[in-house]
Scaffold this motif. Structure first.
Motif, PDB file in Angstrom:
ATOM      1  N   ALA A 295       0.825  -1.136  -0.038  1.00 20.95           N
ATOM      2  CA  ALA A 295       0.061  -0.043   0.011  1.00 20.95           C
ATOM      3  C   ALA A 295       1.008   1.150  -0.016  1.00 20.95           C
ATOM      4  O   ALA A 295       0.521   2.065  -0.965  1.00 20.95           O
ATOM      5  N   ILE A 296       2.052   1.288   0.770  1.00 24.56           N
ATOM      6  CA  ILE A 296       2.767   2.206   0.917  1.00 24.56           C
ATOM      7  C   ILE A 296       3.620   2.903  -0.400  1.00 24.56           C
ATOM      8  O   ILE A 296       3.739   3.843  -0.890  1.00 24.56           O
ATOM      9  N   ILE A 297       3.838   1.425  -1.243  1.00 29.80           N
ATOM     10  CA  ILE A 297       4.493   1.761  -2.400  1.00 29.80           C
ATOM     11  C   ILE A 297       3.567   2.205  -3.682  1.00 29.80           C
ATOM     12  O   ILE A 297       3.765   2.941  -4.511  1.00 29.80           O
ATOM     13  N   ALA A 298       2.604   1.275  -3.882  1.00 27.57           N
ATOM     14  CA  ALA A 298       1.788   1.293  -4.981  1.00 27.57           C
ATOM     15  C   ALA A 298       0.781   2.441  -5.045  1.00 27.57           C
ATOM     16  O   ALA A 298       0.625   2.990  -6.085  1.00 27.57           O
ATOM     17  N   ALA A 299       0.173   2.720  -3.868  1.00 19.44           N
ATOM     18  CA  ALA A 299      -0.865   3.848  -3.562  1.00 19.44           C
ATOM     19  C   ALA A 299      -0.311   5.235  -4.070  1.00 19.44           C
ATOM     20  O   ALA A 299      -0.864   5.999  -4.953  1.00 19.44           O
ATOM     21  N   PRO A 300       0.846   5.737  -3.610  1.00 21.79           N
ATOM     22  CA  PRO A 300       1.488   6.826  -3.929  1.00 21.79           C
ATOM     23  C   PRO A 300       1.596   7.148  -5.447  1.00 21.79           C
ATOM     24  O   PRO A 300       1.613   8.016  -6.089  1.00 21.79           O
ATOM     25  N   VAL A 301       2.286   5.878  -5.900  1.00 21.10           N
ATOM     26  CA  VAL A 301       2.846   5.751  -7.318  1.00 21.10           C
ATOM     27  C   VAL A 301       1.610   6.114  -8.282  1.00 21.10           C
ATOM     28  O   VAL A 301       1.394   6.800  -9.079  1.00 21.10           O
ATOM     29  N   GLY A 302       0.698   5.301  -7.898  1.00 18.54           N
ATOM     30  CA  GLY A 302      -0.763   5.226  -8.566  1.00 18.54           C
ATOM     31  C   GLY A 302      -1.452   6.781  -8.590  1.00 18.54           C
ATOM     32  O   GLY A 302      -1.840   7.287  -9.579  1.00 18.54           O
ATOM     33  N   LEU A 303      -1.308   7.396  -7.257  1.00 15.42           N
ATOM     34  CA  LEU A 303      -2.242   8.703  -7.331  1.00 15.42           C
ATOM     35  C   LEU A 303      -1.293   9.789  -8.136  1.00 15.42           C
ATOM     36  O   LEU A 303      -1.835  10.579  -8.441  1.00 15.42           O
ATOM     37  N   LEU A 304       0.244   9.673  -8.116  1.00 17.66           N
ATOM     38  CA  LEU A 304       1.054  10.793  -8.786  1.00 17.66           C
ATOM     39  C   LEU A 304       0.932  10.378 -10.054  1.00 17.66           C
ATOM     40  O   LEU A 304       0.400  11.475 -10.833  1.00 17.66           O
ATOM     41  N   VAL A 305       0.683   9.068 -10.883  1.00 22.23           N
ATOM     42  CA  VAL A 305       0.748   9.187 -12.139  1.00 22.23           C
ATOM     43  C   VAL A 305      -0.945   9.540 -12.376  1.00 22.23           C
ATOM     44  O   VAL A 305      -1.004  10.144 -13.735  1.00 22.23           O
ATOM     45  N   GLY A 306      -1.685   9.054 -11.841  1.00 22.24           N
ATOM     46  CA  GLY A 306      -3.116   9.463 -12.163  1.00 22.24           C
ATOM     47  C   GLY A 306      -3.515  11.141 -12.174  1.00 22.24           C
ATOM     48  O   GLY A 306      -4.200  11.553 -13.061  1.00 22.24           O
ATOM     49  N   THR A 307      -2.921  11.680 -11.095  1.00 20.65           N
ATOM     50  CA  THR A 307      -3.068  13.116 -11.075  1.00 20.65           C
ATOM     51  C   THR A 307      -2.381  14.001 -12.137  1.00 20.65           C
ATOM     52  O   THR A 307      -3.012  14.708 -12.921  1.00 20.65           O
ATOM     53  N   VAL A 308      -1.247  13.439 -12.333  1.00 16.96           N
ATOM     54  CA  VAL A 308      -0.487  14.148 -13.313  1.00 16.96           C
ATOM     55  C   VAL A 308      -1.100  14.013 -14.652  1.00 16.96           C
ATOM     56  O   VAL A 308      -1.022  14.824 -15.608  1.00 16.96           O
ATOM     57  N   SER A 309      -1.624  12.789 -15.070  1.00 16.20           N
ATOM     58  CA  SER A 309      -1.750  12.336 -16.279  1.00 16.20           C
ATOM     59  C   SER A 309      -3.440  13.083 -16.679  1.00 16.20           C
ATOM     60  O   SER A 309      -3.413  13.921 -17.701  1.00 16.20           O
ATOM     61  N   GLY A 310      -4.401  13.292 -15.599  1.00 17.76           N
ATOM     62  CA  GLY A 310      -5.431  13.949 -15.540  1.00 17.76           C
ATOM     63  C   GLY A 310      -5.480  15.385 -15.721  1.00 17.76           C
ATOM     64  O   GLY A 310      -6.172  15.971 -16.371  1.00 17.76           O
ATOM     65  N   TYR A 311      -4.329  15.876 -14.986  1.00 16.08           N
ATOM     66  CA  TYR A 311      -4.157  17.494 -14.998  1.00 16.08           C
ATOM     67  C   TYR A 311      -3.451  17.968 -16.184  1.00 16.08           C
ATOM     68  O   TYR A 311      -3.873  18.868 -16.934  1.00 16.08           O
TER      69      TYR A 311
ATOM     70  N   GLY B  20      -3.058  16.132 -19.276  1.00 18.95           N
ATOM     71  CA  GLY B  20      -3.598  15.864 -20.333  1.00 18.95           C
ATOM     72  C   GLY B  20      -2.563  15.953 -21.825  1.00 18.95           C
ATOM     73  O   GLY B  20      -1.640  15.560 -21.512  1.00 18.95           O
ATOM     74  N   GLY B  21      -3.212  15.700 -22.760  1.00 17.51           N
ATOM     75  CA  GLY B  21      -2.365  15.912 -24.131  1.00 17.51           C
ATOM     76  C   GLY B  21      -1.347  14.598 -24.141  1.00 17.51           C
ATOM     77  O   GLY B  21      -1.721  13.424 -23.844  1.00 17.51           O
ATOM     78  N   TRP B  22      -0.208  14.869 -24.697  1.00 19.95           N
ATOM     79  CA  TRP B  22       0.768  13.744 -24.864  1.00 19.95           C
ATOM     80  C   TRP B  22       1.349  13.228 -23.553  1.00 19.95           C
ATOM     81  O   TRP B  22       1.547  11.989 -23.512  1.00 19.95           O
ATOM     82  N   VAL B  23       1.257  14.018 -22.213  1.00 19.07           N
ATOM     83  CA  VAL B  23       1.527  13.428 -21.188  1.00 19.07           C
ATOM     84  C   VAL B  23       0.690  12.336 -20.584  1.00 19.07           C
ATOM     85  O   VAL B  23       0.955  11.147 -20.219  1.00 19.07           O
ATOM     86  N   ASP B  24      -0.651  12.639 -20.809  1.00 17.83           N
ATOM     87  CA  ASP B  24      -1.861  11.745 -20.441  1.00 17.83           C
ATOM     88  C   ASP B  24      -1.810  10.528 -21.328  1.00 17.83           C
ATOM     89  O   ASP B  24      -1.765   9.415 -20.811  1.00 17.83           O
ATOM     90  N   ALA B  25      -1.395  10.866 -22.720  1.00 16.76           N
ATOM     91  CA  ALA B  25      -1.396   9.557 -23.734  1.00 16.76           C
ATOM     92  C   ALA B  25      -0.264   8.607 -23.263  1.00 16.76           C
ATOM     93  O   ALA B  25      -0.624   7.346 -23.092  1.00 16.76           O
ATOM     94  N   ILE B  26       0.930   9.175 -22.964  1.00 19.60           N
ATOM     95  CA  ILE B  26       1.850   8.332 -22.531  1.00 19.60           C
ATOM     96  C   ILE B  26       1.722   7.646 -21.368  1.00 19.60           C
ATOM     97  O   ILE B  26       1.826   6.369 -21.099  1.00 19.60           O
ATOM     98  N   LEU B  27       1.417   8.274 -20.186  1.00 27.64           N
ATOM     99  CA  LEU B  27       1.166   7.494 -18.998  1.00 27.64           C
ATOM    100  C   LEU B  27      -0.021   6.513 -19.034  1.00 27.64           C
ATOM    101  O   LEU B  27       0.212   5.656 -18.232  1.00 27.64           O
ATOM    102  N   MET B  28      -1.149   6.787 -19.536  1.00 29.95           N
ATOM    103  CA  MET B  28      -2.007   5.921 -19.708  1.00 29.95           C
ATOM    104  C   MET B  28      -2.048   4.816 -20.477  1.00 29.95           C
ATOM    105  O   MET B  28      -2.156   3.583 -20.283  1.00 29.95           O
TER     106      MET B  28
END
Length: 308
Positions: free
Chosen positions: A116-132, A134-142
């Motif tokens: 939980a300590i490892i996976a949750a922060p990584v997923g939260l960071l990737v998801g928020t950066v991707s969603g905010y 957008g564009g090519w950053v969102d496409a690559i991360l998703m």
């Protein structure tokens, strides 16, 4: 003479439920009280909380609660049935199964906590950066997230552990690597809902940088959904860790890991059923507890229920 009206003093409950809090502390305490009140109305959720608290208690006081050593045994007492001396019987090496279950709770909490300590922060960071962003950053991360989601979690964990080598540390790392993509998806969906809100627009007008907006304003808004998903995933993490241990790729002997205990007891499942049944029941009860707790948190933290 003018009559003065008597105003009764505010009770602690009225202070917490005030619709005009005088400070941030009062607002936060009031929010926590409302969540707890909704959570406590769900009796099954309370059962899940009690199971988790019992697990924490057993793990914390394993040295006191365990009647015997979890590693040392006596071959002369191998495969004894449950009795007053050995409540859950003994395994093929004469080790007390109850003691191994008690010490195995520490490994279970270690796996669940670190994943939980490892996976949750990584997923939260990737998801928020991707969603905010957008564009090519969102496409690559998703697309990276989709690659991880394309593989079954247990199969991918098996491949990673086989490459890294068997062991509890590598098993934790492999489970964490396979667990973050769903959290990224949830955080991205939540972020795309918030990024065009008036609240975020006001923060932009105040001159906040994108990094500050994501870190200080969007991530906290995603925490409720993330906490619920992490809690519900705990059962799956326990089963994945037990599966790796069952296949000999998780915790190595003589560590009292529940999956490894089931693997050692499968040879005696017909005659000495207690060897595999006891750790199997432990996995079932703990997984059920996390599921009940997650369901209760989902109902308590659901913003749609806030006005009811």
């Amino acid at each position: 003479m003018s009559e003065t009206t008597y105003t009764p003093p505010l009770t602690r409950r009225d202070w917490l439920l005030s619709d005009r809090p005088a400070s941030r502390t009062q607002a936060r305490l009031g929010r926590a009280y409302v969540i707890w009140r909704r959570f406590s109305e769900n009796r099954l959720a309370l059962v899940g909380l009690l199971i988790l608290m019992a697990l924490l208690f057993v793990a914390a006081f394993a040295d006191v609660l365990a009647p015997y050593s979890p590693i040392q045994g006596d071959l002369r007492n191998g495969l004894l049935p449950p009795s007053a001396a050995n409540w859950f019987g003994t395994d093929e090496q004469g080790r007390d199964i109850l003691s191994r279950l008690i010490y195995g709770s520490r490994l279970t909490l270690l796996v669940v906590g670190l994943v939980a300590i490892i996976a949750a922060p990584v997923g939260l960071l990737v998801g928020t950066v991707s969603g905010y962003a957008g564009g090519w950053v969102d496409a690559i991360l998703m697309r990276i997230t989709d690659i991880f989601l394309a593989f079954p979690k247990l199969v991918l964990a098996l491949a990673l552990v086989a490459a890294l080598g068997p062991g509890i540390e590598n098993a934790i790392l492999a489970i964490a690597v396979t667990s973050w993509p769903p959290y990224a998806r949830i955080a991205r969906a939540e972020t795309m809902t918030f990024r065009n809100s008036d609240y975020i627009a006001a923060v932009k007008l105040m001159g906040a940088s994108p990094f500050r907006i994501v870190l200080r304003h969007i991530m906290p808004l995603c925490m409720s959904s993330l906490i619920v998903r992490v809690t519900l995933d705990m059962a799956g993490i326990i089963l994945t860790a037990a599966g790796l241990g069952f296949l000999g790729l998780g915790a190595q002997p003589p560590l009292p890991e529940w999956g490894a205990m089931i693997a050692s007891g499968r040879r005696f499942i017909l005659d000495q059923w207690w060897v595999a049944a006891a750790p199997g029941a432990a996995i079932l009860i703990v997984s059920l507890g996390f599921n009940l707790l997650g369901d209760g948190l989902r109902d308590a933290l659901d913003p749609k229920e806030a006005g009811q």
